[in-house]
Design a protein around this motif. Structure first.
Motif, PDB file in Angstrom:
ATOM      1  N   VAL A 222       0.841  -1.207   0.000  1.00 37.87           N
ATOM      2  CA  VAL A 222       0.000   0.000   0.000  1.00 37.87           C
ATOM      3  C   VAL A 222       0.872   1.253   0.000  1.00 37.87           C
ATOM      4  CG1 VAL A 222      -1.705   1.329   1.314  1.00 37.87           C
ATOM      5  CG2 VAL A 222      -1.957  -1.157   1.115  1.00 37.87           C
ATOM      6  N   MET A 223       1.939   1.258   0.814  1.00 36.97           N
ATOM      7  CA  MET A 223       2.817   2.423   0.902  1.00 36.97           C
ATOM      8  C   MET A 223       3.425   2.748  -0.467  1.00 36.97           C
ATOM      9  SD  MET A 223       6.156   3.012   3.371  1.00 36.97           S
ATOM     10  CE  MET A 223       7.051   1.567   2.732  1.00 36.97           C
ATOM     11  N   GLN A 224       3.969   1.725  -1.137  1.00 37.79           N
ATOM     12  CA  GLN A 224       4.564   1.950  -2.454  1.00 37.79           C
ATOM     13  C   GLN A 224       3.527   2.398  -3.474  1.00 37.79           C
ATOM     14  OE1 GLN A 224       7.469  -0.921  -4.121  1.00 37.79           O
ATOM     15  NE2 GLN A 224       7.036  -2.140  -2.296  1.00 37.79           N
ATOM     16  N   THR A 225       2.429   1.674  -3.514  1.00 42.24           N
ATOM     17  CA  THR A 225       1.392   1.979  -4.505  1.00 42.24           C
ATOM     18  C   THR A 225       0.870   3.394  -4.317  1.00 42.24           C
ATOM     19  OG1 THR A 225       0.779  -0.363  -4.587  1.00 42.24           O
ATOM     20  CG2 THR A 225      -0.810   1.216  -5.459  1.00 42.24           C
ATOM     21  N   ALA A 226       0.679   3.797  -3.064  1.00 41.11           N
ATOM     22  CA  ALA A 226       0.203   5.154  -2.785  1.00 41.11           C
ATOM     23  C   ALA A 226       1.213   6.200  -3.249  1.00 41.11           C
ATOM     24  CB  ALA A 226      -0.071   5.309  -1.292  1.00 41.11           C
ATOM     25  N   CYS A 227       2.478   5.957  -2.957  1.00 41.17           N
ATOM     26  CA  CYS A 227       3.522   6.900  -3.338  1.00 41.17           C
ATOM     27  C   CYS A 227       3.591   7.063  -4.849  1.00 41.17           C
ATOM     28  CB  CYS A 227       4.867   6.425  -2.792  1.00 41.17           C
ATOM     29  SG  CYS A 227       6.276   7.430  -3.312  1.00 41.17           S
ATOM     30  N   PHE A 228       3.600   5.961  -5.571  1.00 41.74           N
ATOM     31  CA  PHE A 228       3.744   6.026  -7.026  1.00 41.74           C
ATOM     32  C   PHE A 228       2.463   6.529  -7.688  1.00 41.74           C
ATOM     33  CE2 PHE A 228       6.704   2.224  -6.151  1.00 41.74           C
ATOM     34  CZ  PHE A 228       7.717   3.089  -5.741  1.00 41.74           C
ATOM     35  N   ALA A 229       1.312   6.213  -7.088  1.00 44.80           N
ATOM     36  CA  ALA A 229       0.038   6.712  -7.631  1.00 44.80           C
ATOM     37  C   ALA A 229      -0.064   8.222  -7.460  1.00 44.80           C
ATOM     38  CB  ALA A 229      -1.137   6.016  -6.942  1.00 44.80           C
ATOM     39  N   ARG A 230       0.448   8.740  -6.348  1.00 44.01           N
ATOM     40  CA  ARG A 230       0.448  10.203  -6.175  1.00 44.01           C
ATOM     41  C   ARG A 230       1.353  10.842  -7.229  1.00 44.01           C
ATOM     42  NH1 ARG A 230       2.039  13.261  -0.594  1.00 44.01           N
ATOM     43  NH2 ARG A 230       4.050  12.252  -0.996  1.00 44.01           N
ATOM     44  N   PHE A 231       2.497  10.214  -7.488  1.00 45.02           N
ATOM     45  CA  PHE A 231       3.424  10.750  -8.479  1.00 45.02           C
ATOM     46  C   PHE A 231       2.809  10.760  -9.876  1.00 45.02           C
ATOM     47  CE2 PHE A 231       6.886   9.885 -11.567  1.00 45.02           C
ATOM     48  CZ  PHE A 231       7.496  11.126 -11.506  1.00 45.02           C
ATOM     49  N   THR A 232       2.073   9.701 -10.231  1.00 44.68           N
ATOM     50  CA  THR A 232       1.488   9.615 -11.573  1.00 44.68           C
ATOM     51  C   THR A 232       0.117  10.286 -11.663  1.00 44.68           C
ATOM     52  OG1 THR A 232       0.483   7.455 -11.098  1.00 44.68           O
ATOM     53  CG2 THR A 232       2.702   7.464 -12.056  1.00 44.68           C
ATOM     54  N   GLY A 233      -0.447  10.681 -10.516  1.00 49.48           N
ATOM     55  CA  GLY A 233      -1.757  11.320 -10.518  1.00 49.48           C
ATOM     56  C   GLY A 233      -2.908  10.350 -10.671  1.00 49.48           C
ATOM     57  N   ASP A 234      -2.740   9.118 -10.228  1.00 52.52           N
ATOM     58  CA  ASP A 234      -3.774   8.090 -10.342  1.00 52.52           C
ATOM     59  C   ASP A 234      -4.715   8.182  -9.143  1.00 52.52           C
ATOM     60  OD1 ASP A 234      -5.289   5.711 -10.473  1.00 52.52           O
ATOM     61  OD2 ASP A 234      -3.661   4.638 -11.480  1.00 52.52           O
ATOM     62  N   THR A 235      -5.773   8.964  -9.269  1.00 54.90           N
ATOM     63  CA  THR A 235      -6.681   9.212  -8.141  1.00 54.90           C
ATOM     64  C   THR A 235      -7.456   7.958  -7.738  1.00 54.90           C
ATOM     65  OG1 THR A 235      -8.354  10.024  -9.697  1.00 54.90           O
ATOM     66  CG2 THR A 235      -6.924  11.664  -8.655  1.00 54.90           C
ATOM     67  N   ALA A 236      -7.746   7.090  -8.706  1.00 52.61           N
ATOM     68  CA  ALA A 236      -8.479   5.858  -8.374  1.00 52.61           C
ATOM     69  C   ALA A 236      -7.628   4.959  -7.480  1.00 52.61           C
ATOM     70  CB  ALA A 236      -8.873   5.124  -9.652  1.00 52.61           C
ATOM     71  N   LEU A 237      -6.344   4.837  -7.788  1.00 55.77           N
ATOM     72  CA  LEU A 237      -5.460   4.028  -6.955  1.00 55.77           C
ATOM     73  C   LEU A 237      -5.249   4.655  -5.588  1.00 55.77           C
ATOM     74  CD1 LEU A 237      -2.441   2.416  -8.881  1.00 55.77           C
ATOM     75  CD2 LEU A 237      -4.125   1.323  -7.388  1.00 55.77           C
ATOM     76  N   LEU A 238      -5.181   5.972  -5.540  1.00 55.21           N
ATOM     77  CA  LEU A 238      -5.049   6.650  -4.251  1.00 55.21           C
ATOM     78  C   LEU A 238      -6.254   6.361  -3.363  1.00 55.21           C
ATOM     79  CD1 LEU A 238      -3.618  10.109  -5.407  1.00 55.21           C
ATOM     80  CD2 LEU A 238      -2.421   8.372  -4.055  1.00 55.21           C
ATOM     81  N   ARG A 239      -7.422   6.411  -3.964  1.00 56.38           N
ATOM     82  CA  ARG A 239      -8.647   6.103  -3.209  1.00 56.38           C
ATOM     83  C   ARG A 239      -8.643   4.650  -2.742  1.00 56.38           C
ATOM     84  NH1 ARG A 239     -11.653   8.257  -6.545  1.00 56.38           N
ATOM     85  NH2 ARG A 239     -12.184   6.445  -7.838  1.00 56.38           N
ATOM     86  N   PHE A 240      -8.189   3.746  -3.603  1.00 54.53           N
ATOM     87  CA  PHE A 240      -8.103   2.327  -3.231  1.00 54.53           C
ATOM     88  C   PHE A 240      -7.153   2.142  -2.046  1.00 54.53           C
ATOM     89  CE2 PHE A 240      -6.005  -1.798  -3.487  1.00 54.53           C
ATOM     90  CZ  PHE A 240      -7.091  -2.666  -3.563  1.00 54.53           C
ATOM     91  N   CYS A 241      -6.023   2.836  -2.066  1.00 55.15           N
ATOM     92  CA  CYS A 241      -5.046   2.699  -0.984  1.00 55.15           C
ATOM     93  C   CYS A 241      -5.585   3.241   0.330  1.00 55.15           C
ATOM     94  CB  CYS A 241      -3.746   3.409  -1.362  1.00 55.15           C
ATOM     95  SG  CYS A 241      -2.798   2.550  -2.639  1.00 55.15           S
ATOM     96  N   ARG A 242      -6.314   4.353   0.280  1.00 56.68           N
ATOM     97  CA  ARG A 242      -6.930   4.879   1.513  1.00 56.68           C
ATOM     98  C   ARG A 242      -7.920   3.869   2.089  1.00 56.68           C
ATOM     99  NH1 ARG A 242      -7.264   9.748  -1.708  1.00 56.68           N
ATOM    100  NH2 ARG A 242      -5.616  11.202  -1.052  1.00 56.68           N
TER     101      ARG A 242
END
Length: 382
Positions: A222-242
């Motif tokens: 989750v930590m990695q995915t959240a970090c990289f999703a924020r960098f790429t602007g992937d809001t759906a993945l950010l929501r999934f990680c939360r």
């Protein structure tokens, strides 16, 4: 009236201390020293070293399971496990190269944030090109051959945890990307690399296995995915990680007292507890914004991340009070200046936590400690 308004604004600004001012004062000398070192380094990627045991090619990241050893009875048979005991003969060159890359970008981005000097940005570009866009030296955007075990697996989902050191690379780019000196075509290429990596991380079976891991491995996914999703602007993945943090990580890993029982059950309960808390807190640091405050989030029974910090903090302030088993390896090397202390102190205005963080080692050299410290340059995260 206009002059009065301006005066009031100036007074307010002069009275306001940014949350990282204390941190800058603590780290300035070290950061500038690290950045001076980083400016002297040539790029080194996964293509600089190969291992005959790897099932991948020269552009594929490769590592081997830490706790797996040759069978002394049958040396040519599949490796056997000795949990908690690191095999010093394993191939670690790619892991060390990635950590070095993280140290270089983290140091240069931190120095840029302190000074505003774009020379630090320019020094980062050759390393970023080498890892992400130069076809001769780049790393393929997957970890398909990470933490292999001789005679058993050519790679495992567990190996995804090796890439936590790309987080400070992505975060460093976020800090530097708006500088005039940053190559915008390179930025596009880096974003493309992380987009591809996220696709692999969320669709390959190894990624799914790691996401569903019940201990620190699931946390670090989750930590990695959240970090990289924020960098790429992937809001759906950010929501999934939360949602994953709220619905899976916190309720399934934290006990009522704030401890992590799955980590306490390991052969290195102290080190793993520190590591998992660092990762949990970093998730809160990455994913919290005005609409989503994970620092304030708590389960119906009161469990929250502050309780996790409060549980472990006394044993960081005085390790001698640790009531559980000692770690089988690397007991003396912990604790260091953990990110959960500085992020938690900033989020909750806990001066005691900040004071303890200030006194601890901010530049550990032990390879095992460095490998298990997901954030070593807190300035770029605040």
């Amino acid at each position: 009236m206009k002059h009065v308004t301006i005066l009031l604004i100036l007074l307010i600004c002069s009275a306001f201390n940014p949350p990282d001012k204390t941190i800058v004062n603590v780290l300035r000398e070290q950061v500038l020293k690290e950045a001076a070192w980083a400016k002297q380094q040539a790029p080194v990627t996964v293509t600089a070293a190969t291992c005959t045991r790897s099932a991948g090619g020269k552009h594929d990241f490769y590592s081997e399971g830490d706790y797996w050893w040759p069978n002394p009875v049958h040396p040519d048979s599949p490796y056997i496990q000795r949990d908690g005991m690191t095999n010093p003969d394993n191939f670690v060159a790619h892991r060390h190269a990635m950590i070095r890359f993280s140290q270089i970008i983290g140091a240069l981005a931190s120095a840029y944030r302190i000074t505003g000097n774009e020379a630090y940005v320019r020094e980062a570009l050759p390393h970023l090109r080498a890892w992400f866009t130069d076809t001769a030296t780049l790393m393929h955007p997957n970890l398909q051959y990470a933490q292999a075990i001789k005679g058993r697996f050519t790679g495992r989902g567990i190996g995804i945890i090796d890439a936590i050191h790309l987080m400070e690379v992505a975060q460093g780019v976020l800090v530097m990307q708006d500088a005039a000196a940053f190559d915008k075509s390179l930025l596009k290429g880096i974003r493309g690399w992380f987009t591809d990596y996220l696709h692999w991380l969320t669709t390959h079976q190894y990624g799914k296995d790691e996401m569903n891991a019940k201990n620190n491995h699931g946390t670090c996914w989750v930590m990695q995915t959240a970090c990289f999703a924020r960098f790429t602007g992937d809001t759906a993945l950010l929501r999934f990680c939360r949602d994953r943090y709220k619905q899976v990580l916190l309720p399934n890993q934290m006990a009522a007292d704030g401890s992590f029982p799955l980590e306490l059950a390991r052969t290195k309960p102290y080190g793993y507890s520190l590591f998992n808390l660092d990762a949990m807190v970093t998730i809160c640091q990455i994913l919290s914004d005005k609409e989503n405050d994970l620092w304030a989030y708590q389960l119906p029974d009161g469990r929250n991340i502050k309780k996790g910090i409060a549980f472990l903090y006394p044993f960081v302030a005085d390790k001698g009070t640790w009531p559980y088993k000692k770690d089988v390896m690397y007991w003396d090397e912990w604790p260091v200046a953990h990110p959960f202390l500085v992020f938690g102190a900033t989020a909750y205005q806990q001066q005691e936590w900040m004071n303890t963080w200030t006194k601890l080692d901010h530049h550990p050299s032990n390879a095992e400690v460095v490998r298990n410290l997901p954030v070593r340059h807190p300035l770029i995260w605040l």
